[in-house]
Enzyme design. Sequence first.
Site, PDB file in Angstrom:
ATOM      1  N   HIS A 139       2.541 -12.838  -5.905  1.00 58.88           N
ATOM      2  CA  HIS A 139       1.381 -12.965  -5.026  1.00 58.88           C
ATOM      3  C   HIS A 139       0.785 -14.380  -5.090  1.00 58.88           C
ATOM      4  O   HIS A 139      -0.441 -14.550  -5.136  1.00 58.88           O
ATOM      5  CB  HIS A 139       0.326 -11.934  -5.420  1.00 58.88           C
ATOM      6  N   ALA A 140       1.633 -15.389  -5.061  1.00 62.96           N
ATOM      7  CA  ALA A 140       1.126 -16.763  -5.085  1.00 62.96           C
ATOM      8  C   ALA A 140       0.479 -17.131  -3.760  1.00 62.96           C
ATOM      9  O   ALA A 140       0.917 -16.706  -2.688  1.00 62.96           O
ATOM     10  CB  ALA A 140       2.258 -17.731  -5.396  1.00 62.96           C
ATOM     11  N   TYR A 141      -0.574 -17.944  -3.844  1.00 60.14           N
ATOM     12  CA  TYR A 141      -1.256 -18.511  -2.692  1.00 60.14           C
ATOM     13  C   TYR A 141      -0.884 -19.991  -2.609  1.00 60.14           C
ATOM     14  O   TYR A 141      -1.080 -20.737  -3.574  1.00 60.14           O
ATOM     15  CB  TYR A 141      -2.771 -18.409  -2.842  1.00 60.14           C
ATOM     16  N   GLU A 179       4.727 -13.118   0.659  1.00 58.46           N
ATOM     17  CA  GLU A 179       5.145 -12.187  -0.388  1.00 58.46           C
ATOM     18  C   GLU A 179       6.436 -11.465   0.006  1.00 58.46           C
ATOM     19  O   GLU A 179       6.406 -10.517   0.801  1.00 58.46           O
ATOM     20  CB  GLU A 179       4.044 -11.160  -0.638  1.00 58.46           C
ATOM     21  N   HIS A 224      -1.002  -2.386  -4.486  1.00 52.37           N
ATOM     22  CA  HIS A 224      -0.386  -3.221  -5.521  1.00 52.37           C
ATOM     23  C   HIS A 224      -0.250  -2.511  -6.869  1.00 52.37           C
ATOM     24  O   HIS A 224      -0.436  -3.119  -7.924  1.00 52.37           O
ATOM     25  CB  HIS A 224      -1.156  -4.517  -5.682  1.00 52.37           C
ATOM     26  N   GLN A 239       5.337 -10.276   3.468  1.00 53.94           N
ATOM     27  CA  GLN A 239       3.945 -10.079   3.840  1.00 53.94           C
ATOM     28  C   GLN A 239       3.282 -11.439   3.975  1.00 53.94           C
ATOM     29  O   GLN A 239       3.232 -12.235   3.032  1.00 53.94           O
ATOM     30  CB  GLN A 239       3.217  -9.246   2.781  1.00 53.94           C
ATOM     31  N   ASP A 295      -2.350 -10.331   7.926  1.00 55.46           N
ATOM     32  CA  ASP A 295      -2.096  -9.562   6.706  1.00 55.46           C
ATOM     33  C   ASP A 295      -1.073  -8.502   7.075  1.00 55.46           C
ATOM     34  O   ASP A 295      -1.363  -7.305   7.080  1.00 55.46           O
ATOM     35  CB  ASP A 295      -3.379  -8.942   6.161  1.00 55.46           C
ATOM     36  N   ARG A 299       0.805  -1.214   0.000  1.00 58.45           N
ATOM     37  CA  ARG A 299       0.000   0.000   0.000  1.00 58.45           C
ATOM     38  C   ARG A 299       0.848   1.279   0.000  1.00 58.45           C
ATOM     39  O   ARG A 299       1.928   1.317   0.599  1.00 58.45           O
ATOM     40  CB  ARG A 299      -0.936   0.005   1.213  1.00 58.45           C
TER      41      ARG A 299
END
Length: 337
Positions: free
Chosen positions: A163-165, A300, A89, A273, A234, A64
């Site tokens: 930004h992989a999950y 991240e 982002h 992150q 987060d 952010r």
Amino acid sequence: MTVISLSSDHLQVGVAAYGARLVSVRTADREGRPGEVVVGTDDEAGWRVNTAFFGATIGRYANRIAGGAFTLDGAEYRVPVNEGRNALHGGQVGFDRQVWEASPVTDREDGQSVTFSLVSPDGDMGFPGTLTVAVRYTVHGSDLAVTVVATTDAPTVVNLTNHAYFSLAGRPAPVADQLLQVFASGYLPTDEEFLPTVGVAPVDGTPFDFRTPTAIGARWRDDDEQLRIGKGYDHCFVLDGARTPGHPQRAVRLADPASGRVMELWTDQPGVQVYTGNQLDGTQADRTGLVRQGDAICLEPQHFPDAPNRPDFPSTVLRPGEEYGHLSLYRFSTDAR
């Protein structure tokens, strides 16, 4: 637009030019059975409708920027806001929404590699300078390396990540029982807008202490103001030790006791992150179905959120003649039962 396959004896990886994104990672469990450990879709339509950044390269600025504005060398720049009053982002049309140019796949000893390139023009989403970026995915043995380089023709700010999950149990499977270890003695508390407040706070004695392996869901429902704000985790964890570009150090270990799969994240970035998918509400789908909070975790590697407005944080300024560099390794293995 198709999925580009990269493979080694231990990994099968899919990447795509839309968003220079990581689409798929398949790796074996302790019994030798391959399984999918990344949330994603296999078609362009799925990538374009997704708003949760599944596997995408994030830029120009990951995380952010307060008020969508920052000052650099005395000039103010504004990024279109897309999360309340803030820019998230990279603004409304970030790098995750761009079609990157893909190089031919290069064969390597025990692996393969592909590079995605993008030129972000001066003024793109309000950022100054023409930024030239390359993201290389390399599969080698049990490692997936993500290498990012960028140059600019005018002073700008840069913070790129993937930004992989992940869910090491194999999709679909929640991550609450998977064991997380983060090599960080501090983290960045946030306000209600997810912006850092007091700077670095110690994890000691808080639900943010993952210095020893701990189930992700063990404390995410604790009576803690930071967990209430984030609806879970987060937050940016401040990694221990000095970080030197091009020389990654171990940052995170994620393990699934049921399957035996283990992933270590090594990075040269100062922060990670940790995001437990708290905004996933069943309106986003991957190849296995709808995805909800707690179904996966994002790790991240990046610089700190809102660093352009925080002189107390490591600088994210990039100037002509300099090169932005970011190297992260995702190292897969298995534990014995």
